[in-house]
Motif scaffolding. Structure first.
Motif, PDB file in Angstrom:
ATOM      1  N   SER A 117      12.796  62.623 158.089  1.00  0.00           N
ATOM      2  CA  SER A 117      14.237  62.405 158.294  1.00  0.00           C
ATOM      3  C   SER A 117      15.053  62.830 157.081  1.00  0.00           C
ATOM      4  CB  SER A 117      14.486  60.928 158.606  1.00  0.00           C
ATOM      5  OG  SER A 117      14.000  60.106 157.549  1.00  0.00           O
ATOM      6  N   TRP A 118      14.508  62.670 155.884  1.00  0.00           N
ATOM      7  CA  TRP A 118      15.275  63.045 154.698  1.00  0.00           C
ATOM      8  C   TRP A 118      15.526  64.553 154.648  1.00  0.00           C
ATOM      9  CZ3 TRP A 118      13.888  66.557 151.015  1.00  0.00           C
ATOM     10  CH2 TRP A 118      12.554  66.917 150.939  1.00  0.00           C
ATOM     11  N   LEU A 119      14.572  65.352 155.197  1.00  0.00           N
ATOM     12  CA  LEU A 119      14.757  66.795 155.194  1.00  0.00           C
ATOM     13  C   LEU A 119      15.864  67.218 156.151  1.00  0.00           C
ATOM     14  CD1 LEU A 119      13.714  69.375 153.937  1.00  0.00           C
ATOM     15  CD2 LEU A 119      12.014  69.533 155.757  1.00  0.00           C
ATOM     16  N   SER A 120      15.989  66.499 157.258  1.00  0.00           N
ATOM     17  CA  SER A 120      17.090  66.789 158.183  1.00  0.00           C
ATOM     18  C   SER A 120      18.435  66.532 157.508  1.00  0.00           C
ATOM     19  CB  SER A 120      16.953  65.930 159.443  1.00  0.00           C
ATOM     20  OG  SER A 120      15.753  66.216 160.122  1.00  0.00           O
ATOM     21  N   VAL A 142      18.690  59.882 150.534  1.00  0.00           N
ATOM     22  CA  VAL A 142      18.110  59.084 149.451  1.00  0.00           C
ATOM     23  C   VAL A 142      17.537  57.778 149.986  1.00  0.00           C
ATOM     24  CG1 VAL A 142      18.693  57.788 147.370  1.00  0.00           C
ATOM     25  CG2 VAL A 142      19.543  60.119 147.660  1.00  0.00           C
ATOM     26  N   GLN A 143      18.180  57.174 150.953  1.00  0.00           N
ATOM     27  CA  GLN A 143      17.724  55.894 151.499  1.00  0.00           C
ATOM     28  C   GLN A 143      16.630  56.035 152.550  1.00  0.00           C
ATOM     29  OE1 GLN A 143      21.292  53.983 152.936  1.00  0.00           O
ATOM     30  NE2 GLN A 143      22.041  53.508 150.867  1.00  0.00           N
ATOM     31  N   ALA A 144      16.286  57.277 152.915  1.00  0.00           N
ATOM     32  CA  ALA A 144      15.292  57.484 153.971  1.00  0.00           C
ATOM     33  C   ALA A 144      13.861  57.301 153.479  1.00  0.00           C
ATOM     34  CB  ALA A 144      15.450  58.884 154.571  1.00  0.00           C
ATOM     35  N   ARG A 145      13.663  57.269 152.162  1.00  0.00           N
ATOM     36  CA  ARG A 145      12.304  57.164 151.641  1.00  0.00           C
ATOM     37  C   ARG A 145      12.335  56.626 150.220  1.00  0.00           C
ATOM     38  NH1 ARG A 145       9.378  62.599 150.269  1.00  0.00           N
ATOM     39  NH2 ARG A 145       8.248  61.066 149.034  1.00  0.00           N
ATOM     40  N   LYS A 146      11.156  56.363 149.686  1.00  0.00           N
ATOM     41  CA  LYS A 146      11.030  55.956 148.293  1.00  0.00           C
ATOM     42  C   LYS A 146      10.754  57.206 147.467  1.00  0.00           C
ATOM     43  CE  LYS A 146       8.452  52.968 145.161  1.00  0.00           C
ATOM     44  NZ  LYS A 146       7.350  51.974 145.035  1.00  0.00           N
ATOM     45  N   VAL A 150       7.584  62.759 141.062  1.00  0.00           N
ATOM     46  CA  VAL A 150       7.203  64.080 141.592  1.00  0.00           C
ATOM     47  C   VAL A 150       8.142  64.484 142.725  1.00  0.00           C
ATOM     48  CG1 VAL A 150       5.356  65.368 142.734  1.00  0.00           C
ATOM     49  CG2 VAL A 150       4.802  63.742 140.914  1.00  0.00           C
ATOM     50  N   ASP A 151       8.537  63.532 143.559  1.00  0.00           N
ATOM     51  CA  ASP A 151       9.448  63.851 144.667  1.00  0.00           C
ATOM     52  C   ASP A 151      10.800  64.331 144.150  1.00  0.00           C
ATOM     53  OD1 ASP A 151       7.501  63.046 146.451  1.00  0.00           O
ATOM     54  OD2 ASP A 151       8.211  60.976 146.495  1.00  0.00           O
ATOM     55  N   ILE A 152      11.301  63.688 143.112  1.00  0.00           N
ATOM     56  CA  ILE A 152      12.602  64.076 142.551  1.00  0.00           C
ATOM     57  C   ILE A 152      12.531  65.475 141.944  1.00  0.00           C
ATOM     58  CG2 ILE A 152      14.294  63.513 140.767  1.00  0.00           C
ATOM     59  CD1 ILE A 152      13.678  60.566 141.255  1.00  0.00           C
ATOM     60  N   CYS A 153      11.437  65.760 141.254  1.00  0.00           N
ATOM     61  CA  CYS A 153      11.273  67.099 140.680  1.00  0.00           C
ATOM     62  C   CYS A 153      11.189  68.155 141.783  1.00  0.00           C
ATOM     63  CB  CYS A 153      10.020  67.146 139.813  1.00  0.00           C
ATOM     64  SG  CYS A 153      10.098  66.096 138.339  1.00  0.00           S
ATOM     65  N   SER A 154      10.474  67.850 142.861  1.00  0.00           N
ATOM     66  CA  SER A 154      10.367  68.793 143.977  1.00  0.00           C
ATOM     67  C   SER A 154      11.722  69.011 144.639  1.00  0.00           C
ATOM     68  CB  SER A 154       9.354  68.269 145.001  1.00  0.00           C
ATOM     69  OG  SER A 154       8.071  68.148 144.430  1.00  0.00           O
ATOM     70  N   LEU A 155      12.517  67.961 144.736  1.00  0.00           N
ATOM     71  CA  LEU A 155      13.849  68.092 145.326  1.00  0.00           C
ATOM     72  C   LEU A 155      14.730  69.012 144.476  1.00  0.00           C
ATOM     73  CD1 LEU A 155      15.888  67.226 147.495  1.00  0.00           C
ATOM     74  CD2 LEU A 155      16.441  65.246 146.060  1.00  0.00           C
ATOM     75  N   ASN A 182      23.360  55.570 142.532  1.00  0.00           N
ATOM     76  CA  ASN A 182      23.814  54.335 143.162  1.00  0.00           C
ATOM     77  C   ASN A 182      22.671  53.566 143.825  1.00  0.00           C
ATOM     78  OD1 ASN A 182      26.459  54.979 142.432  1.00  0.00           O
ATOM     79  ND2 ASN A 182      26.867  56.041 144.365  1.00  0.00           N
ATOM     80  N   SER A 183      21.727  54.286 144.426  1.00  0.00           N
ATOM     81  CA  SER A 183      20.670  53.626 145.196  1.00  0.00           C
ATOM     82  C   SER A 183      19.401  53.369 144.394  1.00  0.00           C
ATOM     83  CB  SER A 183      20.314  54.469 146.434  1.00  0.00           C
ATOM     84  OG  SER A 183      21.431  54.640 147.275  1.00  0.00           O
ATOM     85  N   CYS A 184      19.084  54.254 143.463  1.00  0.00           N
ATOM     86  CA  CYS A 184      17.818  54.148 142.733  1.00  0.00           C
ATOM     87  C   CYS A 184      17.991  53.774 141.264  1.00  0.00           C
ATOM     88  CB  CYS A 184      17.055  55.465 142.838  1.00  0.00           C
ATOM     89  SG  CYS A 184      16.710  55.988 144.531  1.00  0.00           S
ATOM     90  N   GLY A 185      19.075  54.222 140.662  1.00  0.00           N
ATOM     91  CA  GLY A 185      19.296  53.872 139.267  1.00  0.00           C
ATOM     92  C   GLY A 185      19.517  55.084 138.388  1.00  0.00           C
TER      93      GLY A 185
END
Length: 346
Positions: A117-120, A142-146, A150-155, A182-185
């Motif tokens: 869902s986050w990719l959509s 951002v709220q669709a997953r944790k 590594v995920d942030i770097c890939s994004l 706002n959601s993660c810090g």
């Protein structure tokens, strides 16, 4: 006919009686004694009882005309082959439980993994030019997953690899930065901002260092990543000094009329803050001097025609635009804190 032996001699009726006493329903298995060896071919290893069982089974399966008491009959008159099954046996009917076992317990169906869902939300955010919608899609993404490190770097890498429309990718990158903050810090947003800068600049430097006149299709990515870098500065995600380092890289590698247009797009998208503020006089002087020198060389080498005329006009517009912006007071105030990952600027 079975010849009479010392071990066994009986009439057909006696043979059938002995066979029925075995209660084998038409089959007699050859059971080995404890001294039998499966690897041995010695006939002495089979005891008399096994031989008796085998002989009775042969009698039972022999045709009626071969069960005669005529002593003149020989073994050569017997059929060369015996049936492999009992024609008088009852038909096999499987149990209803076995028949319906598969129906009641089917194997689990193969579940195809849908697009996350986050990719959509990512694609929707990068295709709209309305910033309010970009912020909404960024929050949903951002709220669709944790999000792990590594995920942030890939994004951050995804933004630089797929910057199809810089005028939407830059603002959406800012919306994602704010949503992470706002959601993660602060740590997550700072990590995203740092890697976004690093990957964008590295990609631009690689593109301009590997220009090939024979591969014109690669100029499309060169154009898009260059505009994306300028857009990142416009949304306050890339410092002015880093953008001017990119300008220097471009000026030393440009060689065609199309590259003049790329610089024009970058300057327009980066806006006036690139040429205002402290130390802006040095930046303006250094850029215009090198830019004029490089464009004069390119224009003199180009054939006279409409493309050259357009490039000449664009080069003149670039110089005039920079001087006009530099003469105006700076009104842009950065609202993005310096990344905790970044080195302090000199």
């Amino acid at each position: 006919m079975i010849p009479e032996t010392s071990a066994f001699s009986a009439s057909r009726e006696e043979s059938l009686r002995v066979y029925e006493s075995l209660n084998d329903r038409g089959r007699v298995a050859s059971y080995s004694t404890s001294t039998d060896s499966p690897l041995s071919s010695n006939a002495t290893l089979v005891n008399d009882e096994d031989r008796l069982r085998a002989d009775v089974y042969k009698l039972f399966l022999s045709p009626p005309n071969q069960l005669s008491d005529d002593p003149t009959a020989t073994d050569t008159e017997r059929p060369t082959s015996q049936p492999a099954f009992n024609p008088s046996a009852a038909p096999f009917i499987p149990s209803q439980t076995i028949l319906y076992a598969t129906a009641t317990h089917p194997p689990p169906a193969l579940v195809l993994q849908d697009k996350p869902s986050w990719l959509s939300s990512f694609w929707e955010g990068t295709t709209t030019g309305i910033y309010a919608e970009q912020r909404l899609h960024a929050t949903r993404m951002v709220q669709a997953r944790k999000w792990t490190f590594v995920d942030i770097c890939s994004l951050a890498h995804r933004f630089s690899w797929q910057c199809a429309a810089p005028e939407t990718y830059g603002p959406f990158a800012r919306a994602v930065y704010d949503a992470l903050n706002n959601s993660c810090g602060t740590w997550d947003s700072s990590c995203f901002g740092f890697y976004l800068q690093k990957v964008a600049i590295d990609s631009l430097e690689f593109a301009w260092s590997n220009l090939d006149p024979m591969k014109a299709d690669e100029d499309d990515y060169t154009f898009r990543i260059s505009c994306f870098v300028a857009e990142l500065h416009a949304v306050d995600l890339l410092p002015k000094a880093r953008v001017h380092e990119c300008f220097e890289k471009i000026l030393h590698n440009m060689y065609s009329l199309e590259h003049i247009h790329v610089l024009l797009e970058m300057i327009v998208r980066g806006k006036e803050s690139l040429w205002q503020g402290p130390k802006s006089s040095q930046l303006v002087t250094g850029f215009t001097h090198l830019f004029t020198k490089r464009t004069d060389t390119i224009l003199r080498a180009a054939n006279v025609g409409p493309p050259t005329m357009v490039a000449t006009k664009e080069a003149s517009d670039i110089v005039q635009m920079i001087r006009d912006w530099h003469s105006q007071p700076s009104t842009v105030i950065s609202t993005t804190p310096m990344s905790m990952w970044a080195y302090p600027e000199a």
